[in-house]
Design a protein around this motif. Structure first.
Motif, PDB file in Angstrom:
ATOM      1  N   LYS A  52       0.151  -1.324   0.593  1.00  0.00           N
ATOM      2  CA  LYS A  52      -0.101   0.265   0.295  1.00  0.00           C
ATOM      3  C   LYS A  52       0.619   1.180   0.059  1.00  0.00           C
ATOM      4  O   LYS A  52       0.785   2.424  -1.201  1.00  0.00           O
ATOM      5  CB  LYS A  52      -0.865  -0.148   1.289  1.00  0.00           C
ATOM      6  CG  LYS A  52      -1.675  -1.166   1.805  1.00  0.00           C
ATOM      7  CD  LYS A  52      -2.647  -1.336   2.149  1.00  0.00           C
ATOM      8  CE  LYS A  52      -1.876  -1.061   4.036  1.00  0.00           C
ATOM      9  NZ  LYS A  52      -0.940  -2.411   4.636  1.00  0.00           N
ATOM     10  N   THR A  53       1.491   1.394   0.905  1.00  0.00           N
ATOM     11  CA  THR A  53       2.792   2.442   1.189  1.00  0.00           C
ATOM     12  C   THR A  53       3.057   2.268  -0.248  1.00  0.00           C
ATOM     13  O   THR A  53       3.638   3.610  -0.849  1.00  0.00           O
ATOM     14  CB  THR A  53       3.466   2.463   1.866  1.00  0.00           C
ATOM     15  OG1 THR A  53       2.729   2.414   3.361  1.00  0.00           O
ATOM     16  CG2 THR A  53       4.596   3.517   2.197  1.00  0.00           C
ATOM     17  N   THR A  54       4.108   1.639  -1.091  1.00  0.00           N
ATOM     18  CA  THR A  54       5.162   1.727  -2.137  1.00  0.00           C
ATOM     19  C   THR A  54       4.184   2.289  -2.779  1.00  0.00           C
ATOM     20  O   THR A  54       4.483   3.695  -3.940  1.00  0.00           O
ATOM     21  CB  THR A  54       5.573  -0.238  -2.437  1.00  0.00           C
ATOM     22  OG1 THR A  54       6.035  -0.742  -1.470  1.00  0.00           O
ATOM     23  CG2 THR A  54       5.987  -0.031  -3.624  1.00  0.00           C
ATOM     24  N   LEU A 110      -2.931   9.993   1.442  1.00  0.00           N
ATOM     25  CA  LEU A 110      -3.090   9.619   3.213  1.00  0.00           C
ATOM     26  C   LEU A 110      -2.548   7.921   3.734  1.00  0.00           C
ATOM     27  O   LEU A 110      -3.510   7.157   2.801  1.00  0.00           O
ATOM     28  CB  LEU A 110      -4.291   9.835   3.231  1.00  0.00           C
ATOM     29  CG  LEU A 110      -5.500  11.218   3.488  1.00  0.00           C
ATOM     30  CD1 LEU A 110      -6.187  10.506   2.129  1.00  0.00           C
ATOM     31  CD2 LEU A 110      -5.790  12.102   4.581  1.00  0.00           C
ATOM     32  N   ASP A 111      -1.746   7.909   4.001  1.00  0.00           N
ATOM     33  CA  ASP A 111      -1.450   6.649   4.708  1.00  0.00           C
ATOM     34  C   ASP A 111      -1.043   6.807   6.128  1.00  0.00           C
ATOM     35  O   ASP A 111      -0.547   6.990   7.104  1.00  0.00           O
ATOM     36  CB  ASP A 111       0.265   6.589   4.868  1.00  0.00           C
ATOM     37  CG  ASP A 111       0.733   5.692   3.737  1.00  0.00           C
ATOM     38  OD1 ASP A 111       0.336   4.639   4.569  1.00  0.00           O
ATOM     39  OD2 ASP A 111       1.790   5.187   4.153  1.00  0.00           O
ATOM     40  N   GLU A 112      -2.568   5.789   5.962  1.00  0.00           N
ATOM     41  CA  GLU A 112      -3.565   5.576   7.565  1.00  0.00           C
ATOM     42  C   GLU A 112      -2.917   6.784   8.392  1.00  0.00           C
ATOM     43  O   GLU A 112      -2.027   6.401   9.672  1.00  0.00           O
ATOM     44  CB  GLU A 112      -1.866   4.364   8.010  1.00  0.00           C
ATOM     45  CG  GLU A 112      -1.489   3.565   6.777  1.00  0.00           C
ATOM     46  CD  GLU A 112      -1.795   1.791   8.125  1.00  0.00           C
ATOM     47  OE1 GLU A 112      -2.460   1.622   8.657  1.00  0.00           O
ATOM     48  OE2 GLU A 112      -1.272   0.714   6.810  1.00  0.00           O
ATOM     49  N   PRO A 113      -3.561   7.610   8.438  1.00  0.00           N
ATOM     50  CA  PRO A 113      -3.163   8.998   9.068  1.00  0.00           C
ATOM     51  C   PRO A 113      -4.295   9.022  10.714  1.00  0.00           C
ATOM     52  O   PRO A 113      -3.955   9.286  11.064  1.00  0.00           O
ATOM     53  CB  PRO A 113      -4.640  10.324   8.264  1.00  0.00           C
ATOM     54  CG  PRO A 113      -5.433   8.938   7.157  1.00  0.00           C
ATOM     55  CD  PRO A 113      -4.555   7.592   6.876  1.00  0.00           C
TER      56      PRO A 113
HETATM   57 MG    MG Z   1       2.344   1.022   4.424  1.00  0.00          MG
END
Ligand code: MG
Ligand code: ADP
Length: 387
Positions: free
Chosen positions: A46-48, A161-164
């Motif tokens: 996901k982050t990638t 938004l990364d796991e905000p």
């Molecule tokens: Mg991640």
């Protein structure tokens, strides 16, 4: 440049770190103005994906388009996107106003214009009157709002938004989920939201992409991925599910399966109310038309959950199913050892491709093993609420 109609288009996007395929090739269209979630376990890519959209990383293969423009080779600041990170990444020595207005200052925006836009951005996240404080003087939720205001001040076309909300406690998280959704409607900006929390993704999103081991298993509305999971992994990860396969599946449904059956779709009754020991009943008397599946069994465990009761049943034909009975439903008293009949509408036994059986919820990497030949025929999955 032709606008393809997608705010974000990923085509054959791949990213390898040495021998690890963080992303094994994904295709995805996010529509303009959508609240779109990337949902998956830790390590699923996901982050990638977000970093490739933002331009913090270069892909090993494939392309990224924003509003129809190929931006694959562009630097982050050349892309009309902003990112909100899980840890907020605020400057501790700057005030809230300075943090929010930083990008404008760097760009040489006049002091007067900056002040006005900072005020508007803070109003948007309901932080009026907090502009002179420093991050250390704010609560976690307020810090998150500062990060949002900073990302929104430029009105980017896309907000990543990364796991905000992952760092917030449960109550605050619930409130921020509602506020974030409202904010997104208000500003009309496309949100690409990363979470590993299925309830968060289901409750907030217009559509969801379910990630697993560097691939996308399914894209759909929350109702689609929940009600019609495309794979065993999705069925298991997005909500609790029963997997019925092999010989038990054949004897109960007539088909080989595997099938996903949601625990809340199964009803319990006393075995005396039924005839036979299980099998498919098609439009039986007293039922309204639709065919249903039935299976008899013995209760092995009953768990009180507050809003519901979870009952585990060992089927006579083999395997085990989880049944969720909502409190207030006319429910059969179930206690360990009790004989029961389970029924569910045949339409709620969702057929799954047979080649993939869910494994661990931590993705070890993109190289997922073949199904475990020793796996039980049915796998009860416990509920997976917010942490
Ligand atoms: Mg991640
Ligand atoms: P998620 O955000 O879904 O938890 P990531 O996109 O962060 O997953 O990671 C996907 C995979 O890529 C994981 O196996 C992770 O260990 C690996 N990975 C991510 N970044 C790097 C990196 N900089 N170097 C090596 N491996 C990485």
């Amino acid at each position: 440049m032709a606008d393809t109609g997608a705010a974000v288009r990923l085509s054959g996007l791949r990213k390898s770190y040495g021998a690890t395929d963080a992303l094994a090739g994904i295709d995805l269209d996010v529509r303009h103005g959508e609240f779109f979630s990337l949902l998956g376990p830790s390590g699923s890519g996901k982050t990638t994906t977000l970093r490739l959209i933002a331009g913090f990383e270069e892909p090993t293969g494939g392309s990224v388009e924003l509003a129809g423009q190929d931006v694959t080779g562009l630097a982050p600041y050349e892309r009309d996107v902003h990112t909100v990170f899980q840890d907020y990444a605020l400057f501790p020595h700057m005030t809230v106003e300075q943090n929010v207005g930083y990008a404008l200052k760097v760009r040489g925006t006049s002091r007067a214009e900056r002040a006005g836009r900072v005020r508007d951005a803070l109003a948007l996240v309901r932080l009026e009157g907090h502009g002179r404080r420093r991050p250390a003087q704010l609560s976690g939720g307020q810090r998150q709002r500062v990060a949002l205001a900073r990302a929104l001040i430029d009105r980017p076309a896309v907000l990543l938004l990364d796991e905000p909300l992952a760092a917030l406690d449960l109550r605050l998280r619930g409130r921020m989920q509602a506020e974030l959704k409202e904010l997104q409607r208000e500003v009309g900006i496309t949100f690409v939201f990363v979470t590993h929390d299925q309830s968060e993704a289901l409750s907030m999103s217009d559509r969801v992409a379910v990630f697993h081991a560097g691939r996308i298993e399914q894209v759909g509305t929350p109702a689609e991925v929940y009600e019609r999971p495309a794979t065993a992994f999705v069925a298991d990860f997005v909500g609790a599910s029963n997997l019925l396969s092999g010989e038990p599946a054949r004897r109960v449904t007539g088909g080989p399966g595997p099938y996903s059956i949601r625990p809340e779709r199964i009803t319990l009754s006393a075995p005396a109310e039924d005839t036979g020991s299980g099998g498919a009943a098609h439009g039986a008397a007293g039922r309204t038309g639709a065919s249903e599946h039935r299976a008899s069994g013995t209760v092995t465990d009953v768990v009180y959950l507050g809003h519901a009761i979870r009952v585990l049943v060992d089927l006579d034909v083999g395997g085990r199913l989880t049944v969720l009975q909502h409190v207030g439903e006319p429910a059969r008293d179930a206690a360990p050892g009790a004989r029961v009949m389970l029924r569910w509408p045949a339409a709620h036994a969702v057929p799954l491709p047979a080649d993939r059986i869910p494994g661990s919820h931590e993705d070890p990497g993109a190289h997922h093993g073949s199904p475990d030949p020793g796996a039980p025929a049915t796998v009860p999955a416990p509920g997976r609420g917010p942490r």
